[in-house]
Design a protein around this motif. Structure first.
Motif, short mmCIF file in Angstrom:
data_model
loop_
_atom_site.label_atom_id
_atom_site.label_comp_id
_atom_site.label_asym_id
_atom_site.label_seq_id
_atom_site.Cartn_x
_atom_site.Cartn_y
_atom_site.Cartn_z
N GLU A 182 113.92 -56.40 69.89
CA GLU A 182 114.21 -56.55 71.31
C GLU A 182 113.01 -56.11 72.16
O GLU A 182 112.66 -56.77 73.14
N THR A 190 118.03 -59.80 67.22
CA THR A 190 118.26 -58.36 67.45
C THR A 190 119.46 -57.83 66.68
O THR A 190 119.66 -56.63 66.62
N ASN A 196 116.19 -63.96 70.76
CA ASN A 196 116.91 -62.70 70.95
C ASN A 196 118.08 -62.49 70.00
O ASN A 196 118.50 -61.37 69.77
#
Length: 188
Positions: A132, A122, A119
């Motif tokens: 995402e 992102t 993540n």
């Protein structure tokens, strides 16, 4: 012995990312597997916080807002993990008379959070939102495989069970991101 722990975690991450149903079927809930699954969830939470934190930092958010956002982001992913597992457990319990316990589902669903470890990507300009979205869908697919194997149910049923909690979690994460942006802009 401690030297092998990072290698085992890396191997577990790779297996979890591959959507291999055998991996999730064999993900029994022993203290070691539960610890490894929780480690993946915590890494996913920290990765999410890192990505959001860097974006807030680039937007010149004040330090107290940045710290608050990091705490909220980390807790939101961990809370989302327990909430989603709970919704899956409750719906699975209603659909099936003999089922695993809530604790039995924590490990496979924790492993299914493996895509969220990425993540932090992102924060890439212009690609953050699409990344995402891809990670969220990838996580949904891994949870579907984990639930299918953990509850020993058909694919369609696993999809329906997982789709109950997923939009709620995605909505909550989106709300938290909007709230953090609002805090950052109002504090400047």
């Amino acid at each position: 012995m401690a030297k092998n722990q990072p290698r085992k975690l890396q191997t577990t991450l790779c297996k979890a990312l591959s959507l291999n149903s055998n991996f999730y079927e064999d993900a029994c809930n022993t203290p070691k597997t539960h610890q490894r699954a929780l480690t993946i969830v915590i890494l996913a939470a920290l990765s999410h916080a890192l990505g959001s934190g860097l974006i807030l930092l680039l937007n010149r958010a004040p330090f107290p807002i940045l710290i608050l956002a990091l705490i909220i982001d980390t807790l939101s992913v961990v809370t989302g993990y327990y909430f989603w597992t709970f919704t899956i457990f409750k719906i699975g319990q209603r659909l099936k008379q003999i089922d695993p316990t809530y604790r039995d589902l924590l490990s496979p669903i924790g492993f299914a959070y493996a895509p969220q470890v990425l993540n932090f990507l992102t924060l890439i300009p212009l690609l953050g939102r699409p990344i995402e979205l891809v990670l969220a869908i990838w996580s949904l697919l891994t949870v579907i495989v984990a639930v299918q194997e953990g509850l020993d149910i058909r694919n369609r049923t696993a999809v329906l069970i997982c789709l109950v909690g997923w939009p709620l979690i995605q909505g909550a994460i989106g709300f938290i991101q909007i709230f953090e942006q609002f805090l950052a802009k109002s504090a400047v």
